[in-house]
Design a protein around this motif. Sequence first.
Motif, PDB file in Angstrom:
ATOM      1  N   ASP A  46       0.860  -1.192   0.000  1.00  0.00           N
ATOM      2  CA  ASP A  46       0.000   0.000   0.000  1.00  0.00           C
ATOM      3  C   ASP A  46       0.895   1.242   0.000  1.00  0.00           C
ATOM      4  O   ASP A  46       1.554   1.549   1.004  1.00  0.00           O
ATOM      5  CB  ASP A  46      -0.880  -0.028   1.265  1.00  0.00           C
ATOM      6  N   GLU A  47       0.918   1.920  -1.129  1.00  0.00           N
ATOM      7  CA  GLU A  47       1.817   3.073  -1.244  1.00  0.00           C
ATOM      8  C   GLU A  47       1.464   4.171  -0.244  1.00  0.00           C
ATOM      9  O   GLU A  47       2.325   4.885   0.264  1.00  0.00           O
ATOM     10  CB  GLU A  47       1.753   3.602  -2.683  1.00  0.00           C
ATOM     11  N   ARG A  48       0.144   4.301   0.068  1.00  0.00           N
ATOM     12  CA  ARG A  48      -0.252   5.346   1.031  1.00  0.00           C
ATOM     13  C   ARG A  48       0.296   5.020   2.416  1.00  0.00           C
ATOM     14  O   ARG A  48       0.759   5.897   3.150  1.00  0.00           O
ATOM     15  CB  ARG A  48      -1.770   5.469   1.076  1.00  0.00           C
ATOM     16  N   ALA A  49       0.240   3.706   2.781  1.00  0.00           N
ATOM     17  CA  ALA A  49       0.796   3.309   4.088  1.00  0.00           C
ATOM     18  C   ALA A  49       2.295   3.560   4.130  1.00  0.00           C
ATOM     19  O   ALA A  49       2.850   3.993   5.145  1.00  0.00           O
ATOM     20  CB  ALA A  49       0.489   1.836   4.361  1.00  0.00           C
ATOM     21  N   ALA A  50       2.965   3.289   2.997  1.00  0.00           N
ATOM     22  CA  ALA A  50       4.415   3.521   2.946  1.00  0.00           C
ATOM     23  C   ALA A  50       4.726   4.999   3.120  1.00  0.00           C
ATOM     24  O   ALA A  50       5.655   5.384   3.837  1.00  0.00           O
ATOM     25  CB  ALA A  50       4.972   3.011   1.621  1.00  0.00           C
ATOM     26  N   ARG A  51       3.904   5.860   2.483  1.00  0.00           N
ATOM     27  CA  ARG A  51       4.149   7.301   2.620  1.00  0.00           C
ATOM     28  C   ARG A  51       3.890   7.762   4.053  1.00  0.00           C
ATOM     29  O   ARG A  51       4.600   8.618   4.586  1.00  0.00           O
ATOM     30  CB  ARG A  51       3.239   8.073   1.655  1.00  0.00           C
ATOM     31  N   ARG A  52       2.852   7.165   4.675  1.00  0.00           N
ATOM     32  CA  ARG A  52       2.555   7.534   6.069  1.00  0.00           C
ATOM     33  C   ARG A  52       3.738   7.134   6.973  1.00  0.00           C
ATOM     34  O   ARG A  52       4.176   7.910   7.804  1.00  0.00           O
ATOM     35  CB  ARG A  52       1.267   6.837   6.523  1.00  0.00           C
ATOM     36  N   ALA A  53       4.266   5.930   6.748  1.00  0.00           N
ATOM     37  CA  ALA A  53       5.408   5.482   7.559  1.00  0.00           C
ATOM     38  C   ALA A  53       6.607   6.388   7.327  1.00  0.00           C
ATOM     39  O   ALA A  53       7.347   6.724   8.246  1.00  0.00           O
ATOM     40  CB  ALA A  53       5.747   4.030   7.220  1.00  0.00           C
ATOM     41  N   GLU A  54       6.778   6.800   6.076  1.00  0.00           N
ATOM     42  CA  GLU A  54       7.900   7.696   5.759  1.00  0.00           C
ATOM     43  C   GLU A  54       7.769   9.009   6.534  1.00  0.00           C
ATOM     44  O   GLU A  54       8.737   9.519   7.104  1.00  0.00           O
ATOM     45  CB  GLU A  54       7.916   7.963   4.254  1.00  0.00           C
ATOM     46  N   ARG A  55       6.532   9.535   6.565  1.00  0.00           N
ATOM     47  CA  ARG A  55       6.339  10.802   7.308  1.00  0.00           C
ATOM     48  C   ARG A  55       6.579  10.600   8.801  1.00  0.00           C
ATOM     49  O   ARG A  55       7.120  11.466   9.480  1.00  0.00           O
ATOM     50  CB  ARG A  55       4.916  11.336   7.062  1.00  0.00           C
TER      51      ARG A  55
END
Length: 352
Positions: A46-55
């Motif tokens: 899930d790219e959105r989850a990956a971006r959230r983890a990145e933030r």
Amino acid sequence: MSSQDNMSEDNLPEAVEPHGDGVAVSDDPFADPGLPPHEPRRTDIDERAARRAERQVAFLFVISMLATIAFLVAYATLGNSKIIYVWPFGHVLAMNFTLGLTLGVALFCIGAGAVHWARTLMSDEEHPSERHPIEAPEDVRAKVFADFKQGAEESGFGRRKLIRNTMIGAMGLLPLSALFLFRDLGPLPEKKLEQTAWSRGKLLVNMNTDEPIKASDIETGSLTFAKPQGVEEDQEDFQEVMAKAALMLVRIQPEDIKSRQTADWGYQGVLAYSKICTHVGCPISLYEQQTHHVLCPCHQSTFDLSDGGKVIFGPAGHPLPQLRIAVNDQGYLEALGDFSKPVGPGYWERSA
Ligand code: FES
């Protein structure tokens, strides 16, 4: 090599059968069970989850940066005397509490950010490594480099610029805290370690009776401790002054004194030496009257008082400094100056 590559059925030992849940089992108790199939994490699919983890990771690194900046500001602005109440510790020095808190937060956030990054965004596939000869063949080395490159790419270090830049910022700022703490170690002691409270004309005062000492008070075989006239137990820096000025007196028959200077610096066989061991500064207190040796109880350094305080055993690196003494008009022992050498252990500014 991925686990799927390794776990293909062609690669399994003959006796090993793939289990229904994907784990290989065998009648052979020592057979390699292999690795379970890789379960992708949410951030893998899930790219959105990956971006959230990145933030979230970047947020932790930013908090670390802010904490380091707060550390520097607290160091520069908080005085050394402000006391605050902090539950449950009670009253504490504001400077110490704030520096400890901000440095702790800065370190914790870097650690937490790195762990969160590894757990959510870096590849978590296991790669079995077969045993092989120590010297790797060329193709294996090429593969290692390729795997390393692949791992670096999968970690997203180059791609995820937000994480990379904030992590570099956090780690770059953090050493500033250490620089400030080193600066706080204070100025070098310079000549202060070479000077004590002894000076010309100061009477030798008995530590027990608080009375000036006459030469006749010192008996052969006894060890008497003395302090400089004017140094009182109730003064604020008494311990600090005595840490350098503590003195011991012995009387040795003049014919037993081995060195001419040692005899000349005493008075009719009464000799005065620093009581502070030149190894690491323990107070010396054991005297052997037959040999005229004093023994430091900490690491057994032994000094010969009949020979200028020379080290005859143990780790001490310097003789005990001798105090030159005489007798004044009233018959009291007095110093003719400070010690012959700096008292106590060696230090970086010592010249001898
Ligand atoms: S302090 Fe005296 S021997 Fe170590």
